[in-house]
Motif scaffolding. Sequence first.
Motif, PDB file in Angstrom:
ATOM      1  N   LYS A   1       0.653  -1.265   0.155  1.00  0.00           N
ATOM      2  CA  LYS A   1       0.146   0.138  -0.001  1.00  0.00           C
ATOM      3  C   LYS A   1       0.908   1.316   0.054  1.00  0.00           C
ATOM      4  CE  LYS A   1      -3.604   0.307   2.714  1.00  0.00           C
ATOM      5  NZ  LYS A   1      -4.557   0.253   3.838  1.00  0.00           N
ATOM      6  N   ALA A   2       2.075   1.215   0.117  1.00  0.00           N
ATOM      7  CA  ALA A   2       3.067   2.302   0.628  1.00  0.00           C
ATOM      8  C   ALA A   2       3.255   3.061  -0.777  1.00  0.00           C
ATOM      9  CB  ALA A   2       4.277   1.947   0.846  1.00  0.00           C
ATOM     10  N   ASP A   3       3.182   4.496  -0.524  1.00  0.00           N
ATOM     11  CA  ASP A   3       3.391   5.336  -1.648  1.00  0.00           C
ATOM     12  C   ASP A   3       5.055   5.530  -1.809  1.00  0.00           C
ATOM     13  OD1 ASP A   3       0.769   6.365  -2.277  1.00  0.00           O
ATOM     14  OD2 ASP A   3       0.790   7.157  -0.396  1.00  0.00           O
ATOM     15  N   VAL A   4       5.663   5.499  -0.515  1.00  0.00           N
ATOM     16  CA  VAL A   4       7.157   5.667  -0.409  1.00  0.00           C
ATOM     17  C   VAL A   4       7.595   4.586   0.701  1.00  0.00           C
ATOM     18  CG1 VAL A   4       8.938   7.084   0.028  1.00  0.00           C
ATOM     19  CG2 VAL A   4       6.897   8.308  -0.708  1.00  0.00           C
ATOM     20  N   VAL A   5       8.663   3.990   0.181  1.00  0.00           N
ATOM     21  CA  VAL A   5       9.278   2.892   1.095  1.00  0.00           C
ATOM     22  C   VAL A   5      10.885   3.587   1.297  1.00  0.00           C
ATOM     23  CG1 VAL A   5      10.169   0.686   1.382  1.00  0.00           C
ATOM     24  CG2 VAL A   5       8.197   1.086   0.254  1.00  0.00           C
ATOM     25  N   VAL A   6      11.212   3.748   2.746  1.00  0.00           N
ATOM     26  CA  VAL A   6      12.452   4.197   3.103  1.00  0.00           C
ATOM     27  C   VAL A   6      12.930   2.929   3.552  1.00  0.00           C
ATOM     28  CG1 VAL A   6      13.615   5.835   4.474  1.00  0.00           C
ATOM     29  CG2 VAL A   6      11.700   6.394   3.405  1.00  0.00           C
ATOM     30  N   TYR A   7      14.028   2.323   3.018  1.00  0.00           N
ATOM     31  CA  TYR A   7      14.588   1.310   3.738  1.00  0.00           C
ATOM     32  C   TYR A   7      16.054   1.270   3.901  1.00  0.00           C
ATOM     33  CZ  TYR A   7      16.571   0.532  -1.249  1.00  0.00           C
ATOM     34  OH  TYR A   7      17.243   0.807  -2.357  1.00  0.00           O
ATOM     35  N   ASP A   8      16.639   0.410   4.781  1.00  0.00           N
ATOM     36  CA  ASP A   8      18.027   0.383   4.942  1.00  0.00           C
ATOM     37  C   ASP A   8      18.964  -0.678   4.285  1.00  0.00           C
ATOM     38  OD1 ASP A   8      17.794  -1.933   6.427  1.00  0.00           O
ATOM     39  OD2 ASP A   8      17.116  -0.797   8.227  1.00  0.00           O
ATOM     40  N   ARG A   9      20.046  -0.963   4.537  1.00  0.00           N
ATOM     41  CA  ARG A   9      20.844  -1.801   3.961  1.00  0.00           C
ATOM     42  C   ARG A   9      20.644  -3.202   4.173  1.00  0.00           C
ATOM     43  NH1 ARG A   9      25.781  -4.143   5.505  1.00  0.00           N
ATOM     44  NH2 ARG A   9      25.806  -3.272   7.389  1.00  0.00           N
ATOM     45  N   LEU A  10      20.050  -3.542   5.419  1.00  0.00           N
ATOM     46  CA  LEU A  10      19.750  -4.871   5.725  1.00  0.00           C
ATOM     47  C   LEU A  10      18.576  -5.463   5.148  1.00  0.00           C
ATOM     48  CD1 LEU A  10      20.807  -4.596   9.586  1.00  0.00           C
ATOM     49  CD2 LEU A  10      22.302  -5.306   7.636  1.00  0.00           C
ATOM     50  N   VAL A  11      17.765  -4.629   4.461  1.00  0.00           N
ATOM     51  CA  VAL A  11      16.505  -5.178   3.699  1.00  0.00           C
ATOM     52  C   VAL A  11      17.013  -6.091   2.381  1.00  0.00           C
ATOM     53  CG1 VAL A  11      14.377  -4.699   2.804  1.00  0.00           C
ATOM     54  CG2 VAL A  11      15.038  -3.400   4.657  1.00  0.00           C
ATOM     55  N   SER A  12      16.796  -7.120   2.223  1.00  0.00           N
ATOM     56  CA  SER A  12      17.015  -7.798   1.174  1.00  0.00           C
ATOM     57  C   SER A  12      16.449  -7.697  -0.175  1.00  0.00           C
ATOM     58  CB  SER A  12      16.758  -9.443   1.366  1.00  0.00           C
ATOM     59  OG  SER A  12      15.637  -9.615   1.366  1.00  0.00           O
ATOM     60  N   LYS A  13      17.073  -7.872  -1.232  1.00  0.00           N
ATOM     61  CA  LYS A  13      16.458  -7.678  -2.621  1.00  0.00           C
ATOM     62  C   LYS A  13      15.121  -8.433  -2.665  1.00  0.00           C
ATOM     63  CE  LYS A  13      17.690  -7.880  -7.687  1.00  0.00           C
ATOM     64  NZ  LYS A  13      18.761  -8.350  -8.580  1.00  0.00           N
ATOM     65  N   ASP A  14      15.218  -9.500  -2.267  1.00  0.00           N
ATOM     66  CA  ASP A  14      14.054 -10.293  -2.565  1.00  0.00           C
ATOM     67  C   ASP A  14      12.601  -9.539  -1.713  1.00  0.00           C
ATOM     68  OD1 ASP A  14      15.217 -12.228  -4.132  1.00  0.00           O
ATOM     69  OD2 ASP A  14      15.550 -13.711  -2.298  1.00  0.00           O
ATOM     70  N   ILE A  15      12.905  -9.121  -0.636  1.00  0.00           N
ATOM     71  CA  ILE A  15      11.950  -8.545   0.205  1.00  0.00           C
ATOM     72  C   ILE A  15      11.391  -7.243  -0.565  1.00  0.00           C
ATOM     73  CG2 ILE A  15      11.344  -7.073   2.277  1.00  0.00           C
ATOM     74  CD1 ILE A  15      12.969  -9.475   4.026  1.00  0.00           C
ATOM     75  N   LEU A  16      12.679  -6.389  -1.157  1.00  0.00           N
ATOM     76  CA  LEU A  16      12.309  -5.061  -1.939  1.00  0.00           C
ATOM     77  C   LEU A  16      11.082  -5.699  -2.849  1.00  0.00           C
ATOM     78  CD1 LEU A  16      15.461  -3.011  -1.703  1.00  0.00           C
ATOM     79  CD2 LEU A  16      13.163  -2.330  -0.571  1.00  0.00           C
ATOM     80  N   GLU A  17      11.427  -6.729  -3.747  1.00  0.00           N
ATOM     81  CA  GLU A  17      10.610  -7.199  -4.763  1.00  0.00           C
ATOM     82  C   GLU A  17       9.261  -7.120  -4.620  1.00  0.00           C
ATOM     83  OE1 GLU A  17      11.103  -8.044  -8.028  1.00  0.00           O
ATOM     84  OE2 GLU A  17      13.188  -6.970  -8.055  1.00  0.00           O
ATOM     85  N   LEU A  18       8.977  -7.126  -3.154  1.00  0.00           N
ATOM     86  CA  LEU A  18       7.537  -7.377  -2.911  1.00  0.00           C
ATOM     87  C   LEU A  18       6.919  -5.891  -2.606  1.00  0.00           C
ATOM     88  CD1 LEU A  18       7.917 -10.249  -0.171  1.00  0.00           C
ATOM     89  CD2 LEU A  18       7.064 -10.342  -2.390  1.00  0.00           C
TER      90      LEU A  18
END
Length: 464
Positions: free
Chosen positions: A243-260
């Motif tokens: 649902k997010a308009d903007v996602v602010v993420y850090d280095r420990l968030v995996s690429k696979d999770i960002l794909e979601l």
Amino acid sequence: MKYFPVFIDAQHINCLIVGAGEVAARKLELILKTPAKITVVSPWVSDTVAQLINEHNITLHHREFMDDDLKGQNLVFIATDKNDVNQHVHDLGHSQGILVNVVDNTPLCKFITPSIVDRSPIIIAMSSGGVAPVLLRYIRQKLESVLPSKISLLGRFSERFRDKVKSALGSVTDRRYFWEDVLDGDIGENVLQGNEEKAEQQLEESLEAYKAGNKPSGQVYLVGAGPGDPDLLTFRALRLMQKADVVVYDRLVSKDILELVRRDAEKIYVGKAKSNHTIPQNEINALLAKLALEGNRVVRLKGGDPFIFGRGGEEIETLIEQGVDFQVVPGITAASGAASYAGIPLTHRDHAQSVTFTTGHLRDNSIDLNWKALAQTHHTLVFYMGLTGLSIICRELIAHGLDGSTPIALVENATRSSQKVVTGTLDTIVDMPQTQDIKPPTLIIVGSVVQLHEQLNWFTPSEV
């Protein structure tokens, strides 16, 4: 993607089915759900196909296939038991630019039919590219079980009001917010319960409120992304990421999770690596508030749990000062994930009756900790961000009472396919050759529970 998924307007499709056995019947039943114009050509017709032809407006040519049968066709299913006929029709159709599917022969398919979950007008189509049909059926069964059977009512309700909402709300973002509120709230629930008259009234009132500017303000969700494996996300985390308009993420968030994350969401990286803080924490805090005050739904996506060495408390303090609404979604902290996937229970009746999470983060080349309190037997220690200070950690624990033979484990990239585990003792771990290859993010686990790693280790990483 080898096969690009599209939905074709079947109102203007001419479909030819070559063959009329039980295999052809399956395709015929599928196409009959659409308004496509259907022609069947076959010298022999099974009872199932004959019944479908009698019940529906289908043209039958009771004979062998002729090349002219392809004239005017847009879509062709070939389902005969004669390989030479299948090959001939395929080659002829392909040369004429017609979409051809030879049933159960993927190499001769210019398109493939997906596995379908039908809640018309809501249609979910899935494909494995023909390589795993049983797995595909399994996934379909799972989806069928979790999707409300009446979700089609929501689809038709949305269709009825789509143009009205579009004309009333000019902004794409406003329309998305509006429909999310409709579908997630009382209006959607009333539709599912069959109370459409009440739902219509509520929608009209809600639409007027949106037009007047009375719409929900921005909000920040501090979401724990867990240790790395996307399967360890909570349902709530995944829903908010979508649902997010903007996602602010850090280095420990995996690429696979960002794909979601929702595809059109803005993604802002604010990661911190060892000795390289790209954005200071106070600027991250201010950024979250600014984005929310602009009316965005902001997900602050953090590895592990926001409240365990995730600085979530600091970010919330700024949000409160700025009057920004927020929610916190817990995640599996890295210590729990690393221990579980390394086969190292953090507590065990024979080894450890307590556990401490602490930081190994260096400041001025020292780690300011209560070493005397940490250096206890029958106790497990987990150090976050401690790889740089590994030699200091080992030295201080020995100096304050732990035996040099105390087991220690380094877990790199916990729960991911690239996970590595190195075990040793406080005396040996620093100089072990395997240790030199370990890179952040790495957790350090100290205590006799580490001895259980060899026995309880169940996870087999596979670097990809």
